[in-house]
Write an enzyme that holds these catalytic residues in place. Structure first.
Site, mmCIF file in Angstrom:
data_model
loop_
_atom_site.group_PDB
_atom_site.id
_atom_site.type_symbol
_atom_site.label_atom_id
_atom_site.label_comp_id
_atom_site.label_asym_id
_atom_site.label_seq_id
_atom_site.Cartn_x
_atom_site.Cartn_y
_atom_site.Cartn_z
ATOM 1 N N HIS A 63 0.958 -0.956 0.038
ATOM 2 C CA HIS A 63 0.157 0.143 -0.204
ATOM 3 C C HIS A 63 0.822 1.083 0.033
ATOM 4 C CE1 HIS A 63 -3.480 2.319 1.586
ATOM 5 N NE2 HIS A 63 -2.780 2.954 2.056
ATOM 6 N N GLU A 64 2.068 1.290 1.137
ATOM 7 C CA GLU A 64 2.204 2.307 1.064
ATOM 8 C C GLU A 64 3.587 1.831 -0.421
ATOM 9 O OE1 GLU A 64 2.010 4.709 2.942
ATOM 10 O OE2 GLU A 64 0.647 3.964 4.242
ATOM 11 N N HIS A 71 2.120 4.165 -3.383
ATOM 12 C CA HIS A 71 1.240 5.338 -2.648
ATOM 13 C C HIS A 71 3.286 6.472 -3.845
ATOM 14 C CE1 HIS A 71 -1.389 6.159 -1.147
ATOM 15 N NE2 HIS A 71 -1.111 5.393 0.679
#
Length: 200
Positions: free
Chosen positions: A58-59, A62
């Site tokens: 998820h990170e 980004h």
């Protein structure tokens, strides 16, 4: 695309991955004071492969999206919140806010929206990746699949809430139709997963 990681960023990612996995292990092994070592080791491995991967990718999504738009981006762990996550797990409650990807550089509202959207969409893709294990697997692989689906759908839905620092606030500020198209099915699927697959 020039994807680089500083030493501090790698340390922060690793620390957050391990700390979240420890917190979920505490939640999964109840009561924690009556644990057996093989059970703890198995649950820690389960958490690393599901919760840890869900958070990490998820990170990284980004970060990758931000870099693609020409920004400088790095993950920073929030060690205070990681401590809260572990302590909360000990009393049967987990609030996980392990840190965030911070990016610098000029960008449009659309670009910021797409950067924010990258994390939840990655979790939806991961849920689909874990789904065959959840359906067809048994034993430890089946448990990996079930928790992988549930936690990724939960992270997608939770992060799309349009509040505070969550991704949903940035996405809805860019495009309400895109927000609805991602948030509504994510929330519905997350509820379905909790009811049918469970967390524990």
């Amino acid at each position: 695309m020039n994807l680089r990681f500083s030493t501090r960023e790698l340390f922060d990612l690793g620390a957050a991955w391990v700390a979240l996995s420890v917190a979920f292990t505490i939640l999964l092994v109840r009561p924690i004071w009556a644990f057996e070592v093989p059970v703890v080791v198995q649950q820690f491995g389960l958490s690393l492969l599901t919760v840890g991967v869900a958070f990490l990718l998820h990170e990284l999504a980004h970060k990758v999206a931000a870099i693609r738009f020409g920004k400088v981006a790095e993950f920073r762990a929030d060690y205070g919140m990681l401590f809260v996550a572990i302590m909360g797990a000990m009393i049967g409650f987990l609030f996980a806010a392990p840190g965030a990807v911070y990016h610098q550089g000029r960008s449009t509202v659309r670009e910021n929206g797409l950067i924010a959207l990258a994390g939840p969409v990655t979790n939806l893709v991961l849920a689909a990746v874990f789904a065959p294990l959840a359906v067809l697997g048994s034993g430890f692989p089946g448990a990996v699949g079930q928790l992988g689906v549930t936690i990724n759908l939960f992270l997608a839905a939770f992060n799309m809430i349009p509040w505070g620092p969550l991704d949903g606030k940035t996405v809805i500020g860019w495009s309400k139709p895109v927000f609805v198209a991602v948030f509504v099915p994510s929330a519905a699927l997350a509820v379905w997963a909790f009811l049918n697959l469970g967390l524990f």
